[in-house]
Enzyme design. Structure first.
Site, PDB file in Angstrom:
ATOM      1  N   THR A 379       0.941  -1.094   0.000  1.00  0.00           N
ATOM      2  CA  THR A 379       0.000   0.000   0.000  1.00  0.00           C
ATOM      3  C   THR A 379       0.979   1.138   0.000  1.00  0.00           C
ATOM      4  O   THR A 379       2.160   0.939   0.260  1.00  0.00           O
ATOM      5  CB  THR A 379      -0.804  -0.069   1.325  1.00  0.00           C
ATOM      6  OG1 THR A 379      -1.635  -1.197   1.253  1.00  0.00           O
ATOM      7  CG2 THR A 379      -1.619   1.166   1.595  1.00  0.00           C
ATOM      8  N   GLY A 471       0.790  -1.250   5.306  1.00  0.00           N
ATOM      9  CA  GLY A 471       1.076  -2.268   6.310  1.00  0.00           C
ATOM     10  C   GLY A 471      -0.112  -3.104   6.743  1.00  0.00           C
ATOM     11  O   GLY A 471      -0.070  -3.689   7.828  1.00  0.00           O
ATOM     12  N   GLY A 472      -1.175  -3.165   5.908  1.00  0.00           N
ATOM     13  CA  GLY A 472      -2.318  -4.005   6.269  1.00  0.00           C
ATOM     14  C   GLY A 472      -2.853  -3.611   7.638  1.00  0.00           C
ATOM     15  O   GLY A 472      -2.965  -2.426   7.957  1.00  0.00           O
TER      16      GLY A 472
HETATM   17  O1  DON Z   1      -7.037  -1.841   2.827  1.00  0.00           O
HETATM   18  C1  DON Z   1      -6.357  -2.516   3.574  1.00  0.00           C
HETATM   19  O2  DON Z   1      -6.424  -2.450   4.785  1.00  0.00           O
HETATM   20  C2  DON Z   1      -5.327  -3.463   3.003  1.00  0.00           C
HETATM   21  N1  DON Z   1      -5.720  -3.912   1.692  1.00  0.00           N
HETATM   22  C3  DON Z   1      -4.008  -2.796   2.965  1.00  0.00           C
HETATM   23  C4  DON Z   1      -2.934  -3.738   2.500  1.00  0.00           C
HETATM   24  C5  DON Z   1      -1.598  -3.313   2.848  1.00  0.00           C
HETATM   25  O3  DON Z   1      -1.378  -2.301   3.457  1.00  0.00           O
HETATM   26  C6  DON Z   1      -0.534  -4.233   2.422  1.00  0.00           C
HETATM   27  N2  DON Z   1       0.717  -3.844   2.816  1.00  0.00           N
HETATM   28  N3  DON Z   1       1.317  -2.984   3.190  1.00  0.00           N
END
Ligand code: DON
Length: 572
Positions: A379, A471-472
């Protein structure tokens, strides 16, 4: 799924990148904070930050710069910059304006043919079937229509140029491309590999090589001329649908034509007199961030100290409780009734009343009613402020690094795998972190729950901090820590971004800590373990928080690029 790759492979490649990061932040120098008076753009990519800064110089406002930066990142940071994904844009008006802060929700939606159990027997989060209907261009269009000053075309043109003429890649991108070209797990994604093939007869990419993307240049040219309709209804839509048909994906013409970005009221609250604005559902970011801040505001953390065991214990206990509420209540508000008291004094008091200062609460005790059975780095976030003080905090994503890995043939852009953010396995919430609660189960046209937390902090109508992170599920905790470091602990903004980060997400019931292996924190870890906390063995990088701090005395903009990946602040 159309390919044989599983979540496992995804995790392996992500952990390989993370393994390269050990806790070793370079010492800050004066150059690591860029100070400017008329505008600032901070993003993961130097050419994209510079595109945004140049738009400000040409008379564009923060929204114009954000639109141009987002489109440039779609060219220069393919792991997460995108036109095939979605996200959230927080906009805070300039002081004295009649407008209120707003959040543009351009989260992807489930295709019309989706069903609750469509992934119940699969673990695969890659390939054509994992793609949600992209929202990015409709989101940028809405932000631009409401607030932009410069013509749309002029904001797309820099991205067209970067794609057509190419740009010099940095060491990070060279390593990424070489990894993808050599790793067996990417073999199924030939079109992506074709696009990132090293130039000429070279076997490897090297920093400063030029990366050109002619297909993407053509796509962006259509978008420059005909606006986002080119993507949702025109020639780019045709390429996307052909790709879906070839790979067995679910997205149809009706899905694309029907996509809408939505303006929403931000989640708003105060912390020690500062106004905090975060994204509302379908992101969990604003709600959980404010819940944690409201819990922590009841304690005098400052006198305990940033790295005292009590402070870290309280942070973790507030994380555990907010993430349990996330699983229980949060989802797309257009489909699910979310209780309106999640930030009420009474609810916060109830949450705090169960915190034991002397020992960790087992996560299973926090929400015993949720049945349990024995679960990317990409992201990207950027921050913008203009001379008038209008600010934009934007986080957008393809979900995993490089999303579904499906590169639209002829279109030159990657598609997200955002469907993975729904609760795929209804009813199955696991102690390892899989969530199966009802609110975030799949329905056609529903937005999947997100953790993206683009955040703006203001005082008396003036912005003082713009931040956010990838960061999910760790995103919300990264933002929490940047905010507390500045507002509660008076750390310099550079230190606030650099200092190690930790994460607890209810389940798994463990703390992930960037400095897990550093002797400096060994005593802290041992005291917390005695209180019943468990630490994960990993010490992977957490987030990438490109931040702007506005000096309340001078009014100067301080651009702080997070140095965990590769970032750049471009000031004017
Ligand atoms: O929207 C979300 O919460 C996730 N799809 C975000 C994914 C993410 O941040 C992956 N890595 N950093």
């Amino acid at each position: 799924m159309t390919n044989s790759l599983g979540v496992f492979t995804k995790l392996v490649s992500v952990s390989l990148i993370l393994a390269m990061f050990a806790w070793a932040m370079p010492a800050a120098t004066a150059d690591d904070v860029v100070i400017a008076e008329r505008g600032m753009v901070v993003s993961v990519s130097a050419p994209a930050s510079e595109v945004g800064r140049d738009i400000l110089k040409r008379g564009g406002n923060a929204v114009d710069a954000a639109v141009a930066t987002a489109l440039a990142l779609a060219v220069t940071h393919p792991a997460a910059g995108n036109i095939g994904g979605g996200g959230f844009m927080m906009i805070h008006p300039a002081p004295g304006s009649n407008e209120s802060p707003i959040c543009i929700d351009y989260r992807e939606v489930a295709p019309l043919s989706s069903t609750r159990d469509m992934y119940a027997h699969t673990k695969n989060a890659l390939g054509h079937k994992a793609v949600g209907v992209p929202g990015t261009l409709r989101g940028l269009e809405l932000a631009h229509a409401k607030y932009g000053k410069l013509p749309w075309k002029s904001l797309v043109q820099p991205a067209v140029q970067l794609a057509a003429e190419g740009f010099a890649i940095d060491d990070y991108l060279a390593k990424e491309f070489n990894r993808i070209n050599h790793e067996g797990s990417w073999e199924a994604f030939e079109e992506f590999r074709r696009v990132i093939k090293p130039p000429g007869l070279q076997a490897e990419w090297h920093a400063s090589n030029t990366f050109q993307q002619p297909d993407l240049a053509l796509t962006l040219t259509h978008i420059a001329k005909n606006g986002p309709d080119a993507f949702y209804k025109g020639p780019v839509a045709d390429l996307l649908i052909a790709e879906m048909e070839a790979g067995g994906g679910y997205i149809t013409k009706a899905d694309l034509a029907g996509y809408e970005a939505k303006p929403r009221s931000p989640i708003r609250g105060t912390y020690r007199g500062y106004d905090i604005f975060g994204p509302p559902p379908p992101s969990s970011g604003g709600t959980c961030l404010l819940q944690m801040l409201k819990m922590l505001e009841r304690y005098d953390l400052k006198s305990k100290g940033r790295w005292s065991p009590d402070t870290v214990h309280l942070m973790v206990e507030s994380m555990r409780r907010a993430y349990a509420d996330r699983a229980r209540y949060l989802a797309d508000p257009d489909f699910v009734d979310i209780p309106d008291d999640l930030l009420s004094e009474q609810h916060i008091a109830e949450l705090v009343s169960t915190i034991d200062l002397a020992k960790a609460t087992p996560s299973a005790d926090v929400a015993p009613d949720i049945p349990l059975v024995a679960e990317g780095t990409s992201t990207t976030h950027f921050s913008v402020i203009d001379a008038d003080g209008m600010a934009v905090s934007n986080t957008y994503t393809l979900e995993s690094s490089y999303g579904s890995r499906v590169m639209v043939r002829g279109g030159g852009f990657l598609l997200n795998n955002e469907m993975g953010d729904f609760n795929w396995h209804p009813g199955k919430t696991t102690t390892t972190g899989q969530i199966g609660t009802v609110p975030n189960q799949i329905e056609p046209r529903k937005r999947m729950l997100s953790s993206q937390t683009p955040t703006i902090i203001a005082r008396n109508g003036k912005v003082i901090l713009v931040t956010g992170s990838p960061g999910g599920r760790t995103i919300i905790n990264t933002v929490l820590q940047v905010v507390l470091n500045v507002v509660e602990f008076d750390m310099s903004p550079r230190d606030a971004v650099d200092t190690p980060r930790l994460h607890h997400q209810w389940f798994p019931d463990e703390i992930r800590f960037e400095a897990r292996k550093s002797s400096e924190y060994a005593k802290l870890i041992s005291i917390l373990e005695q209180r019943g906390h468990r630490f994960s063995a990993t010490s992977s990088r957490q987030g990438d928080a490109h931040t702007i701090w506005i000096d309340p005395v001078t009014g100067h903009f301080h651009g702080i690029a997070d140095r965990r990946i590769s970032g750049h602040a471009a000031g004017w």
